[in-house]
Design a protein around this motif. Structure first.
Motif, PDB file in Angstrom:
ATOM      1  N   SER A   9       0.849  -1.192   0.000  1.00  0.00           N
ATOM      2  CA  SER A   9       0.000   0.000   0.000  1.00  0.00           C
ATOM      3  C   SER A   9       0.880   1.237   0.000  1.00  0.00           C
ATOM      4  O   SER A   9       2.090   1.170   0.281  1.00  0.00           O
ATOM      5  N   ALA A  10       0.256   2.378  -0.267  1.00  0.00           N
ATOM      6  CA  ALA A  10       0.983   3.644  -0.192  1.00  0.00           C
ATOM      7  C   ALA A  10       1.441   3.911   1.240  1.00  0.00           C
ATOM      8  O   ALA A  10       2.531   4.458   1.470  1.00  0.00           O
ATOM      9  N   ASP A  50       2.594   3.687  -4.074  1.00  0.00           N
ATOM     10  CA  ASP A  50       2.912   2.480  -3.311  1.00  0.00           C
ATOM     11  C   ASP A  50       4.304   1.950  -3.653  1.00  0.00           C
ATOM     12  O   ASP A  50       4.641   0.820  -3.314  1.00  0.00           O
TER      13      ASP A  50
END
Length: 355
Positions: A303-304, A331
């Motif tokens: 994920s970011a 990400d």
């Protein structure tokens, strides 16, 4: 108060890498992990005695060295202050208001900046699995398209398409559309992608190939790049180049570096070995790392937020990778390949974040 012309006022400045503090080790600039050829360093130092003179605007020694190494016509080689200068001149020469420059989804960001300077429109074709798609590029061409720009190997992805795909792209494009193939990282891919096949496209009169000394040759600070041009196009670009664009010392160093192909190939082999080991270590942590054909790797996190956490942890250890939010890849982090001890430090930080 004086104001800039509207097109400049509307532009965003080209985003440079954050270099951190004095104690920070940068893995953000894609510089070489190894020094330049000793012959290049010696030639540059020796040339410093001639600094009362302007540089030769014809780059004779440098052009001759490039031509000999690649079997090219020296008259069709132009040299620039890095390949960035040549790219900017190409876009200003062949695109303007009402025209489109077509790049790819994760292509070199400077092309968009150079297009804005020319007051043309920058558009992108989608990529597939972080890799240039010739079919998508062809589908994105419009009657306004003047230039198609492909980075191969890609930056920031590190991915590569075969020469046959570049050739198919050229043969399928309209003849009045210029194809620019940026090969800043080509030395890392040349063992599998014969460069002669791409240079031959320039013979058709509608393709330009650009390269640089900043990566495999370890001369980022010298600011020297080059391109192979069709005759007619080279004459137009010369009108826009600074006639004294590469210093005497940089020309001498770059020419000597080009003549020392053994050193360059050794750097490529060593860099690739460190790169592949680091990439596999990252994959073993559960991270996604596309196969790279450059001197960097793109690391994709879950994920970011996880990528941001990794960035914070790396900075705490005085290590700095390049965030990819500007490419729509929030990400991801891009890691330049550095000496093994630095890569081991980076791996240990990532391991700590993920565990």
């Amino acid at each position: 108060m004086i104001r800039p012309v509207p097109s400049v006022g509307a532009m965003a400045a080209y985003a440079l890498a954050d270099l951190g503090g004095a104690q920070t080790v940068s893995l953000a600039q894609n510089e070489s992990a190894f020094p330049a050829s000793p012959a290049a360093v010696a030639a540059g130092q020796a040339a410093m005695s001639d600094l009362t003179l302007y540089p030769d605007p014809e780059w004779p020694e440098l052009r001759t060295a490039i031509a000999a190494a690649h079997g090219l016509d020296p008259a069709r080689i132009l040299c620039g202050a890095g390949s960035m200068e040549l790219i900017g001149c190409l876009i200003r020469a062949f695109a303007g208001p009402g025209d489109q420059v077509l790049g790819t989804q994760y292509g070199y960001a400077f092309v968009a900046s150079a297009t804005a300077q020319a007051q043309a429109e920058y558009t992108v074709a989608s990529e597939v699995d972080l890799t240039v798609s010739v079919n998508a590029v062809l589908a994105a061409v419009t009657p306004k398209t003047r230039i198609v720009f492909v980075c191969n190997p890609g930056n920031p992805t590190g991915t590569l398409i075969a020469n046959s795909e570049i050739t198919r792209l050229r043969s399928s494009l309209p003849r009045d559309v210029l194809l620019v193939v940026d090969q800043a990282y080509a030395e890392f891919a040349d063992p599998t992608n014969d460069p002669a096949e791409i240079f031959a496209l320039a013979d058709q009169g509608d393709t330009v190939i650009t390269r640089t000394f900043s990566k495999a040759y370890g001369l980022a600070g010298a600011r020297a790049g080059w391109g192979y041009f069709p005759d007619r196009l080279a004459g137009e670009i010369r009108k826009l180049l600074n006639p004294n664009n590469i210093s005497i010392a940089a020309q001498a160093a770059a020419a000597a570096a080009m003549r020392d192909q053994v050193h360059m190939r050794d750097v490529v082999v060593q860099t690739a070995a460190i790169r592949d080991r680091f990439a596999q270590n990252c994959r073993d942590l559960g991270l996604t790392v596309p196969e790279s054909h450059t001197n960097f790797v793109l690391i994709r996190f879950a994920s970011a937020a996880q990528a941001q956490a990794a960035d914070v942890a790396l900075r705490a250890e005085h290590l700095l990778m390049r965030g990819m939010g500007g490419y729509g890849l929030s990400d991801c982090l891009r890691a330049t390949i550095c000496p093994p001890d630095v890569m081991d430090r980076a791996h240990n930080v990532l391991k700590g974040v993920l565990t």
